[in-house]
Design an enzyme around this catalytic site. Structure first.
Site, PDB file in Angstrom:
ATOM      1  N   ASP A  99     -37.108  53.169 -76.552  1.00  0.00           N
ATOM      2  CA  ASP A  99     -37.923  53.705 -75.545  1.00  0.00           C
ATOM      3  C   ASP A  99     -37.551  52.859 -74.177  1.00  0.00           C
ATOM      4  O   ASP A  99     -38.138  51.941 -73.848  1.00  0.00           O
ATOM      5  CB  ASP A  99     -39.250  53.466 -75.783  1.00  0.00           C
ATOM      6  CG  ASP A  99     -40.284  54.245 -74.907  1.00  0.00           C
ATOM      7  OD1 ASP A  99     -40.119  54.863 -73.919  1.00  0.00           O
ATOM      8  OD2 ASP A  99     -41.511  54.015 -75.218  1.00  0.00           O
ATOM      9  N   ALA A 100     -36.735  53.411 -73.595  1.00  0.00           N
ATOM     10  CA  ALA A 100     -36.288  52.879 -72.265  1.00  0.00           C
ATOM     11  C   ALA A 100     -36.138  53.903 -71.023  1.00  0.00           C
ATOM     12  O   ALA A 100     -35.856  53.457 -69.943  1.00  0.00           O
ATOM     13  CB  ALA A 100     -34.432  52.601 -72.451  1.00  0.00           C
ATOM     14  N   LYS A 101     -36.639  55.066 -71.290  1.00  0.00           N
ATOM     15  CA  LYS A 101     -36.832  55.969 -70.115  1.00  0.00           C
ATOM     16  C   LYS A 101     -35.887  56.298 -69.349  1.00  0.00           C
ATOM     17  O   LYS A 101     -36.064  55.865 -67.950  1.00  0.00           O
ATOM     18  CB  LYS A 101     -38.356  55.597 -69.723  1.00  0.00           C
ATOM     19  CG  LYS A 101     -39.489  55.712 -70.642  1.00  0.00           C
ATOM     20  CD  LYS A 101     -40.662  55.369 -69.857  1.00  0.00           C
ATOM     21  CE  LYS A 101     -42.035  55.560 -70.907  1.00  0.00           C
ATOM     22  NZ  LYS A 101     -41.983  54.689 -71.907  1.00  0.00           N
ATOM     23  N   ARG A 102     -34.546  56.241 -69.518  1.00  0.00           N
ATOM     24  CA  ARG A 102     -33.568  56.355 -68.733  1.00  0.00           C
ATOM     25  C   ARG A 102     -33.497  57.742 -67.879  1.00  0.00           C
ATOM     26  O   ARG A 102     -33.737  58.784 -68.352  1.00  0.00           O
ATOM     27  CB  ARG A 102     -32.115  55.992 -69.414  1.00  0.00           C
ATOM     28  CG  ARG A 102     -32.175  54.706 -70.398  1.00  0.00           C
ATOM     29  CD  ARG A 102     -32.390  53.365 -69.300  1.00  0.00           C
ATOM     30  NE  ARG A 102     -31.866  52.286 -69.930  1.00  0.00           N
ATOM     31  CZ  ARG A 102     -32.518  51.028 -69.556  1.00  0.00           C
ATOM     32  NH1 ARG A 102     -33.559  50.847 -68.845  1.00  0.00           N
ATOM     33  NH2 ARG A 102     -31.896  50.108 -70.299  1.00  0.00           N
ATOM     34  N   THR A 129     -35.556  57.524 -75.268  1.00  0.00           N
ATOM     35  CA  THR A 129     -36.401  58.447 -74.101  1.00  0.00           C
ATOM     36  C   THR A 129     -35.849  58.427 -72.770  1.00  0.00           C
ATOM     37  O   THR A 129     -35.229  57.430 -72.323  1.00  0.00           O
ATOM     38  CB  THR A 129     -37.797  57.529 -73.943  1.00  0.00           C
ATOM     39  OG1 THR A 129     -37.675  56.242 -73.659  1.00  0.00           O
ATOM     40  CG2 THR A 129     -38.330  57.826 -75.395  1.00  0.00           C
TER      41      THR A 129
END
Length: 293
Positions: A99-102, A129
């Protein structure tokens, strides 16, 4: 394809939940943490805590969600801890979501994707993510690597935080909310990546704290697998989540972080593995009851 593997391991465990390793050293029982901190620092204590939980829950929980921010905040030792945690989870057979929301412009998005999703990715996870705010050219590099590596992404559609509606609920164009337009694009991006289990490698993050919106998205996104954060500490209940699953009780995985990794605090014990197991069993039973399984 990792999406097919995720669905199958959920079925094998009878448990559509993910262990969220949003680990801070403050969550680790002091007696357990102390020797690791003295030997190598906070990141060593977090690593040992994560490894113990991963080993202790592998027969119950099919999936792990590792939140990158909690490791980045510890600097290089934390990044090493994150790498080791992801590698250990994959070694033990978990499906791993980073979960790094790149999300960035095309060339930079491609670099992020090369790091996490490409066939030879040095920081390989099974899913990543992704933030779609920059539009298609910020997402297609990830989708392209999913196509070649078999890995997957979860695109932010309707997030679990209280202020998500400031932008995501705005009425846009034809009267639909912005999150519904994003959901439609997610369906387009993943249309040619549908696996043998009927779901695409391009999934959606849908906050468990917004079950009505999740149910609307489920009706409109029949081939999109949902990652549902917000259970437990953020207040989402399993009963309300049933509409985010498909008619067979599939199509989604519920992420639980503090409710599992901090279960020992509520139980008043330092035996964090046993406390997490007890909570994982309770959560599994609650989810299966809500889904009629």
């Amino acid at each position: 394809m990792q999406i097919d593997r995720l669905i199958r391991v959920i079925r094998e465990r009878g448990n559509p939940s993910a262990l969220g390793l949003d680990t801070r050293v403050e969550y680790v029982p002091a007696a357990f943490a102390r020797p690791h901190i003295e030997a190598g620092g906070p990141a060593d204590a977090v690593r040992a805590f994560n490894f113990a939980l991963l080993d202790g829950l592998r027969d119950l929980i099919p999936c792990v969600k590792v939140q990158a921010a909690y490791y980045e905040r510890m600097g290089l030792p934390g990044l090493s801890c994150m790498y080791d945690t992801v590698a250990e989870a994959r070694r033990l057979g978990y499906v791993v979501i980073l979960d790094a929301k790149r999300g960035d412009i095309g060339a930079t998005a491609a670099a992020y994707s090369e790091a996490y999703l490409a066939s030879d990715a040095p920081l390989a996870a099974d899913f990543l993510t992704v933030n779609p705010y920059l539009g298609s050219d910020g997402v297609t590099p990830f989708v392209d690597d999913c196509r070649t590596s078999g890995r997957g992404i979860f695109v932010l559609v309707k997030t679990s935080n209280p202020s998500s509606g400031e932008f995501q609920d705005l009425t846009v164009g034809d009267g639909r909310a912005l999150f519904e337009h994003v959901g439609a694009k997610v369906g387009e991006w993943g249309a040619d990546l549908i696996g043998s289990e009927g779901y695409s490698s391009v999934g959606a993050v849908v906050g468990a704290t917004y079950p009505e919106q999740g149910a609307r998205l489920r009706r409109r996104m029949p081939h999109t697998f949902f990652l549902l954060p917000g259970y437990g500490a953020q207040g989402a209940s399993t009963k309300a989540l049933a509409g985010c699953f498909d008619a067979s009780g599939g199509g989604a995985v519920v992420a639980a972080s503090r409710s599992l990794i901090c279960a020992h605090r509520r139980a008043g014990t330092d035996d964090f593995v046993s406390a997490a197991r007890d909570e994982a069993l309770r959560m599994r039973a609650e989810l299966n009851t809500a889904l009629g399984q």
